[in-house]
Design an enzyme around this catalytic site. Structure first.
Site, PDB file in Angstrom:
ATOM      1  N   ARG A  15      13.917   3.594   8.762  1.00  0.00           N
ATOM      2  CA  ARG A  15      15.078   4.500   8.738  1.00  0.00           C
ATOM      3  C   ARG A  15      14.774   5.887   9.284  1.00  0.00           C
ATOM      4  NH1 ARG A  15      16.937   4.206   2.803  1.00  0.00           N
ATOM      5  NH2 ARG A  15      18.318   5.912   3.417  1.00  0.00           N
ATOM      6  N   LYS A  22       5.977   6.911   9.107  1.00  0.00           N
ATOM      7  CA  LYS A  22       6.751   7.762   8.193  1.00  0.00           C
ATOM      8  C   LYS A  22       5.914   8.831   7.488  1.00  0.00           C
ATOM      9  CE  LYS A  22       8.643   6.052   4.328  1.00  0.00           C
ATOM     10  NZ  LYS A  22       9.689   5.411   3.496  1.00  0.00           N
ATOM     11  N   GLN A  75      -3.988  -2.505   6.391  1.00  0.00           N
ATOM     12  CA  GLN A  75      -3.130  -3.601   5.928  1.00  0.00           C
ATOM     13  C   GLN A  75      -2.337  -4.020   7.171  1.00  0.00           C
ATOM     14  OE1 GLN A  75       0.394  -2.725   3.697  1.00  0.00           O
ATOM     15  NE2 GLN A  75       0.292  -4.613   2.513  1.00  0.00           N
ATOM     16  N   THR A  81       3.719  -4.157  -1.982  1.00  0.00           N
ATOM     17  CA  THR A  81       2.892  -3.082  -2.537  1.00  0.00           C
ATOM     18  C   THR A  81       1.624  -3.605  -3.232  1.00  0.00           C
ATOM     19  OG1 THR A  81       4.485  -3.077  -4.373  1.00  0.00           O
ATOM     20  CG2 THR A  81       4.655  -1.283  -2.784  1.00  0.00           C
ATOM     21  N   GLY A 140      13.085   0.178  -8.953  1.00  0.00           N
ATOM     22  CA  GLY A 140      12.682  -0.766  -9.983  1.00  0.00           C
ATOM     23  C   GLY A 140      12.960  -0.162 -11.355  1.00  0.00           C
ATOM     24  N   GLU A 154      12.398  -5.398 -10.267  1.00  0.00           N
ATOM     25  CA  GLU A 154      12.929  -4.828  -9.031  1.00  0.00           C
ATOM     26  C   GLU A 154      14.447  -4.961  -9.022  1.00  0.00           C
ATOM     27  OE1 GLU A 154      11.202  -3.072  -6.414  1.00  0.00           O
ATOM     28  OE2 GLU A 154      10.150  -2.997  -8.310  1.00  0.00           O
ATOM     29  N   TYR A 369      -6.018  34.494  31.247  1.00  0.00           N
ATOM     30  CA  TYR A 369      -6.106  33.124  31.752  1.00  0.00           C
ATOM     31  C   TYR A 369      -6.052  33.142  33.260  1.00  0.00           C
ATOM     32  CZ  TYR A 369      -4.909  28.118  31.991  1.00  0.00           C
ATOM     33  OH  TYR A 369      -4.893  26.777  32.253  1.00  0.00           O
ATOM     34  N   ARG A 422      -3.657  52.178  40.241  1.00  0.00           N
ATOM     35  CA  ARG A 422      -2.299  51.925  40.718  1.00  0.00           C
ATOM     36  C   ARG A 422      -2.139  52.641  42.060  1.00  0.00           C
ATOM     37  NH1 ARG A 422      -0.133  55.874  35.995  1.00  0.00           N
ATOM     38  NH2 ARG A 422      -0.394  57.814  37.117  1.00  0.00           N
TER      39      ARG A 422
HETATM   40  C1  UD1 Z   1       8.791   0.466  -4.744  1.00  0.00           C
HETATM   41  C2  UD1 Z   1       8.688  -0.219  -6.097  1.00  0.00           C
HETATM   42  C3  UD1 Z   1       9.914   0.155  -6.951  1.00  0.00           C
HETATM   43  C4  UD1 Z   1       9.978   1.662  -7.085  1.00  0.00           C
HETATM   44  C5  UD1 Z   1      10.015   2.319  -5.713  1.00  0.00           C
HETATM   45  C6  UD1 Z   1       9.899   3.815  -5.851  1.00  0.00           C
HETATM   46  C7  UD1 Z   1       7.504  -2.330  -5.744  1.00  0.00           C
HETATM   47  C8  UD1 Z   1       7.624  -3.786  -5.584  1.00  0.00           C
HETATM   48  N1  UD1 Z   1       8.631  -1.643  -5.921  1.00  0.00           N
HETATM   49  O1  UD1 Z   1       9.919  -0.086  -4.094  1.00  0.00           O
HETATM   50  O2  UD1 Z   1       9.804  -0.440  -8.231  1.00  0.00           O
HETATM   51  O3  UD1 Z   1      11.137   2.016  -7.831  1.00  0.00           O
HETATM   52  O4  UD1 Z   1       8.895   1.865  -4.913  1.00  0.00           O
HETATM   53  O5  UD1 Z   1      10.056   4.417  -4.596  1.00  0.00           O
HETATM   54  O6  UD1 Z   1       6.403  -1.822  -5.754  1.00  0.00           O
HETATM   55  N2  UD1 Z   1       3.794  -0.095   1.378  1.00  0.00           N
HETATM   56  C9  UD1 Z   1       2.654  -0.487   2.029  1.00  0.00           C
HETATM   57  N3  UD1 Z   1       2.482  -1.814   2.319  1.00  0.00           N
HETATM   58  C10 UD1 Z   1       3.403  -2.747   1.971  1.00  0.00           C
HETATM   59  C11 UD1 Z   1       4.569  -2.320   1.298  1.00  0.00           C
HETATM   60  C12 UD1 Z   1       4.727  -0.983   0.999  1.00  0.00           C
HETATM   61  O7  UD1 Z   1       1.803   0.330   2.373  1.00  0.00           O
HETATM   62  O8  UD1 Z   1       3.166  -3.937   2.267  1.00  0.00           O
HETATM   63  C13 UD1 Z   1       3.965   1.332   1.077  1.00  0.00           C
HETATM   64  C14 UD1 Z   1       5.138   1.923   1.794  1.00  0.00           C
HETATM   65  O9  UD1 Z   1       4.734   2.479   3.023  1.00  0.00           O
HETATM   66  C15 UD1 Z   1       5.605   2.984   0.828  1.00  0.00           C
HETATM   67  C16 UD1 Z   1       5.245   2.412  -0.534  1.00  0.00           C
HETATM   68  O10 UD1 Z   1       4.257   1.454  -0.300  1.00  0.00           O
HETATM   69  O11 UD1 Z   1       4.915   4.202   0.983  1.00  0.00           O
HETATM   70  C17 UD1 Z   1       6.445   1.801  -1.249  1.00  0.00           C
HETATM   71  O12 UD1 Z   1       6.931   0.721  -0.517  1.00  0.00           O
HETATM   72  P1  UD1 Z   1       8.477   0.445  -0.359  1.00  0.00           P
HETATM   73  O13 UD1 Z   1       8.662  -0.770   0.454  1.00  0.00           O
HETATM   74  O14 UD1 Z   1       9.181   1.657   0.032  1.00  0.00           O
HETATM   75  O15 UD1 Z   1       8.842   0.078  -1.874  1.00  0.00           O
HETATM   76  P2  UD1 Z   1      10.279   0.119  -2.527  1.00  0.00           P
HETATM   77  O16 UD1 Z   1      11.022  -1.080  -2.102  1.00  0.00           O
HETATM   78  O17 UD1 Z   1      10.883   1.433  -2.332  1.00  0.00           O
HETATM   79 CA    CA Z   2      10.667   3.232  -0.806  1.00  0.00          CA
END
Ligand code: UD1
Ligand code: CA
Length: 451
Positions: A15, A22, A75, A81, A140, A154, A369, A422
């Site tokens: 987004r 990001k 990753q 997460t 969540g 979630e 320069y 000058r």
């Molecule tokens: C997550 C939480 C949710 C919480 C919310 C708060 C989980 C399953 N859910 O959801 O409960 O309320 O954050 O903002 O944990 N990321 C990685 N690798 C991945 C996935 C995510 O590095 O494979 C990083 C993302 O870049 C981000 C963070 O983890 O910085 C959170 O991931 P995101 O997908 O935004 O989680 P939410 O769906 O927002």
């Molecule tokens: Ca998020």
């Protein structure tokens, strides 16, 4: 208890509509990732691990820029997460302390909140940072039973009843490192998103007879950034807090809402900052300075009693000693200005040293320069640089020396000398009137021709 930070920063942030990952979008002159690292650093962690994926190379660079001891793990596929945290497992093999998971896109968790989480670990195995959400949206939800956190569900997987809960998951989690990875190993991906949810470790912990609880903080700390609009909102929140803190510490801001600060702006008490001043990164201002309206500063140091602006530009390496004056439309770059020196109008001083009490006239420029390399200009103490002097570097002007207005100085000027470089002026008696007459006639002839 020693601590390891695991900072999740692999997501793309669709987004944001950006080529930049990001977590590298900036708030107050620092990437969001650095804000998270800075906050975590207050716990004096033994290890810091950044989990990178999208734009990993750039993320590594930003991470090292803040803390070169931080380790970056990859990753390659973003499977959730829990999977992201799992990438830190090998790096933390044998680590006996606690692991704290932070998100790179959640920049405002306060040091105080983090240390409350660490303290809470004394009574529980897993600590989750929660917050009461004004609008719980898609966060969540934390399912509490008394003091105990039984589960995180979630939004996508929640029942209507669970969705009515307003206590939400910030994402920040703390547990003993080996326990955390054992729990993560047990996480599956049988859910609405097909992802490995870190949040599942809470229920798994309960099943294993471990205890979990939540620590709560203000919602403003858990603000996550997913879009440019939210980035701007986060920046605004940062600015409001930072301005407030400055004023509380004794700095006068004439129109606080118009002063833009960086994450590391330092301003001493009794300094006055007028409206519309921008502080880029790495600026320190000592006590009792005066930064006048519409000035732009970055990478510079301004000493006690100095006056800057209005409309001044201090670029990296500008070093202003006590009681210096840098006035309107003056640019200073990589230059030391000694005490009581004045550079008051329409001047460029770059790659230079200006001695104490020197006076630099209007429209002076250091020609630093040559199109390929930068060269140094030395201006002695108590010297007087006439208006419109061009100092062709490398060049030096001695102490107590003078340059005539409009001089092009290409050779060094000894102490106490006056340099004039000058063309000599020639006056032609009566020639102005003749010239005017000729020109007026020409104009008249032209108008006749057009009629
Ligand atoms: C997550 C939480 C949710 C919480 C919310 C708060 C989980 C399953 N859910 O959801 O409960 O309320 O954050 O903002 O944990 N990321 C990685 N690798 C991945 C996935 C995510 O590095 O494979 C990083 C993302 O870049 C981000 C963070 O983890 O910085 C959170 O991931 P995101 O997908 O935004 O989680 P939410 O769906 O927002
Ligand atoms: Ca998020």
């Amino acid at each position: 208890m020693s601590i390891a930070l695991i900072i999740l920063a692999a997501g793309k942030g669709t987004r944001m509509k950006s080529d930049l990952p990001k977590v590298l979008h900036e708030i107050a002159g620092a990437p969001m990732l650095v804000h998270a690292m800075k906050s975590g650093a207050t716990l004096e962690p033994e290890k810091t691990i950044v989990v990178a994926g999208h734009g990993a190379e750039h993320v590594s660079k930003a991470s090292a820029g803040y803390d070169e001891t931080a380790e970056v793990v990859l990753q390659t596929e973003q499977l959730g997460t829990a999977h992201a945290v799992g990438q830190a497992k090998d790096t933390l093999a044998g680590f006996a302390g606690d692991a704290l998971v932070l998100y790179g896109d959640t920049p405002f968790i306060s040091p105080e909140t983090l240390s409350r989480m660490i303290d809470a670990r004394a009574g529980h195995d897993v600590i989750v940072l929660g917050f009461e959400a004004a609008d719980p949206g898609r966060y969540g939800r934390l399912l509490m039973q008394g003091d105990s956190l039984s589960k995180i569900v979630e939004f996508k997987d929640a029942t209507d009843e669970e969705r009515a809960i307003t206590l939400c998951n910030s994402g920040v989690i703390c547990a003993k490192s080996d326990v955390l990875f054992d729990l993560i190993d047990a996480v599956g991906n049988d859910n609405a998103s097909g992802e490995y949810y870190l949040t599942d470790i809470v229920e798994i912990a309960q099943q294993k007879g471990l205890s979990a609880t939540s620590v709560t903080c203000d919602e403003s700390e858990t603000l996550g950034v997913n879009s440019r609009v939210q980035l701007a909102e986060a920046d605004a929140i940062f600015q409001t807090k930072a301005r407030h803190a400055l004023m509380e510490s004794g700095v006068t801001l004439h129109a606080p809402d118009t002063v833009y600060l960086s994450h590391d702006t330092h301003i001493g008490p009794d300094t006055i900052v007028e409206p519309n001043v921008v502080f880029g990164p790495a600026v320190t201002i000592e006590n009792g300075a005066h930064i006048r309206a519409f000035s732009h500063l970055e990478g510079c140091h301004v000493s006690r009693g100095a006056v800057v602006g209005p409309y001044a530009r201090l670029r990296p390496g500008a070093e202003l000693a006590e009681f210096t004056k840098v006035g309107n439309f003056v640019e200073i770059k990589n230059a030391v200005i000694d005490e009581n020196a004045k550079v008051n109008h329409l001047t460029y001083v770059g790659d230079a040293h200006v001695g104490a009490r020197a006076n630099i006239g209007a429209g002076t420029a250091t020609c630093n320069y040559d199109g390929v390399m930068k060269h140094h200009t030395e201006i002695g103490a108590d010297s007087f640089i006439g208006s419109g002097t061009l100092l062709v570097a490398p060049v030096s002007v001695g102490s107590n020396a003078m340059t005539g207005s409009g001089s092009v100085i290409t050779q060094s000027v000894p102490d106490d000398a006056l340099a004039i470089g000058r063309a000599r002026q020639a006056n032609k008696p009566g020639l102005a009137v003749k010239l005017f007459d000729m020109l007026k006639k020409k104009k008249l002839d032209k108008q006749k021709g057009e009629a």
